[in-house]
Design an enzyme around this catalytic site. Structure first.
Site, PDB file in Angstrom:
ATOM      1  N   ASP A  79      20.478 -51.952 -20.645  1.00  0.00           N
ATOM      2  CA  ASP A  79      20.262 -52.883 -19.551  1.00  0.00           C
ATOM      3  C   ASP A  79      19.282 -52.224 -18.580  1.00  0.00           C
ATOM      4  O   ASP A  79      18.598 -51.269 -18.932  1.00  0.00           O
ATOM      5  CB  ASP A  79      21.586 -53.285 -18.885  1.00  0.00           C
ATOM      6  CG  ASP A  79      22.422 -52.071 -18.499  1.00  0.00           C
ATOM      7  OD1 ASP A  79      21.849 -51.037 -18.115  1.00  0.00           O
ATOM      8  OD2 ASP A  79      23.665 -52.169 -18.581  1.00  0.00           O
ATOM      9  N   LYS A  98      19.869 -57.932 -17.458  1.00  0.00           N
ATOM     10  CA  LYS A  98      19.278 -59.016 -16.703  1.00  0.00           C
ATOM     11  C   LYS A  98      17.767 -58.874 -16.715  1.00  0.00           C
ATOM     12  O   LYS A  98      17.236 -57.787 -16.721  1.00  0.00           O
ATOM     13  CB  LYS A  98      19.799 -58.999 -15.266  1.00  0.00           C
ATOM     14  CG  LYS A  98      21.290 -59.294 -15.161  1.00  0.00           C
ATOM     15  CD  LYS A  98      21.747 -59.303 -13.717  1.00  0.00           C
ATOM     16  CE  LYS A  98      23.230 -59.637 -13.621  1.00  0.00           C
ATOM     17  NZ  LYS A  98      23.713 -59.634 -12.226  1.00  0.00           N
ATOM     18  N   MET A 150      27.858 -52.438  -6.889  1.00  0.00           N
ATOM     19  CA  MET A 150      27.350 -53.801  -7.090  1.00  0.00           C
ATOM     20  C   MET A 150      27.846 -54.730  -5.992  1.00  0.00           C
ATOM     21  O   MET A 150      28.227 -55.868  -6.238  1.00  0.00           O
ATOM     22  CB  MET A 150      27.771 -54.321  -8.472  1.00  0.00           C
ATOM     23  CG  MET A 150      27.301 -53.459  -9.618  1.00  0.00           C
ATOM     24  SD  MET A 150      28.031 -53.918 -11.223  1.00  0.00           S
ATOM     25  CE  MET A 150      29.715 -53.337 -10.994  1.00  0.00           C
TER      26      MET A 150
END
Length: 298
Positions: free
Chosen positions: A76, A97, A212
């Site tokens: 990722d 993402k 996060m």
């Protein structure tokens, strides 16, 4: 980074000819697949690898070696641009993402790991920080076991500790706190209600590290104030810890949302809440591993 969610290369033991270089030099890592060493007749396996917070120098020796041996690396964005760019483009697949809000479902990643391993490939599943600190490593490990795929786990330096550390913030300090809690600020959106009990966390005291949690910052800082934490409690935001362009913004539980907005702090970032966050100010003059920094209201 996760988050924490946060959010870590030697000659290959397989005998492959490798070009093992520091990612920051701009050179790439020669992997086994480019040398045609993998075949479907061989038994494939998966290495679930933590990349650390993002600085290539903070890769473990084993992580570095496995990246040179792997046929395919599924990654990722959290391992950091230098580490990712050091892997030959033909041997890496982005399962994180991407621009425009696109993201890869976990179900696809699980399925892809199994497919590649059954083709006889050595697959590295590269994750930021440590695979088992909000990294979904546990889910992938169980899926591989259920499918009968051999795997190994390679721990990484977790950004939950390293991120604050490189910013001059110890998550524990004998003069301030003897406990630390790690919390995700980005839970599974399918959950009916949050599993994070902010009131209970406030009651435990100690340092609170949120991975996060940039987007939800107004929600949990308000919840902690409502739970009785002093609004003047020091808070720090560490953005892209150890990456090029790392930034740090500081404030209090009362002011940190305004600091975030004023300074444009964006994910990935780690939030540190507690008296230890004020340590940074006392050591910053002599702290050498500091890229660009931004100080907010104290």
């Amino acid at each position: 980074m996760g988050e924490e969610e946060a959010e870590t290369m030697d000659a290959g033991a397989s005998g492959a000819e490798t070009a093992d270089t520091d990612a920051s030099s701009g050179n790439t890592l020669q992997t086994g697949a480019l040398n045609g060493e993998s075949s479907a007749s061989e038994a494939g396996h998966v290495s679930i690898v933590g990349s650390g917070p993002g600085d290539p120098d903070l890769l473990t020796v084993k992580a570095k070696r496995l990246l040179t041996e792997a046929d395919v690396v599924l990654h990722d964005k959290l391992p950091g641009p230098e580490i990712i760019e050091a892997i030959p483009e033909d041997n890496r697949e982005d399962v994180g993402k991407r621009a425009g809000g696109e993201w890869t479902p976990q179900e696809y990643t699980n399925r892809r790991l199994v497919e590649l391993a059954r083709e006889g490939k050595h697959v590295v599943r590269l994750k930021g920080g440590d695979p088992f600190v909000f990294g979904r490593g546990g889910e992938e490990m169980e899926h591989l076991a259920n499918e009968g795929i051999p795997f190994e786990v390679v721990p990484g330096i977790t950004s939950a500790i390293a991120g604050p550390g490189v910013a001059g913030i110890p998550v524990t300090h004998r003069d301030h706190t003897s406990s630390v809690s790690f919390v995700t600020g980005h839970e599974d959106p399918t959950k009916q209600e949050s599993a994070v009990n902010w009131e209970a966390l406030a009651a435990t005291g100690g340092t609170l590290v949120v991975l996060m949690g940039v987007g939800k910052l107004p929600d949990y800082t308000a919840a902690l104030r409502e739970a009785g934490i002093d609004p003047d409690t020091p808070v720090a935001l560490v953005e892209r810890a150890t990456w090029p362009g790392m930034r740090v913004a500081t404030g209090t539980l009362e002011t940190i949302v305004d600091v975030r907005d004023a300074e444009g702090i964006e994910p990935p970032a780690i939030t540190v809440i507690g008296d230890v966050a004020a340590t940074r100010e006392r050591v910053l003059e002599f702290l050498r591993n500091q890229p660009k920094t931004t100080e907010g209201d104290e």
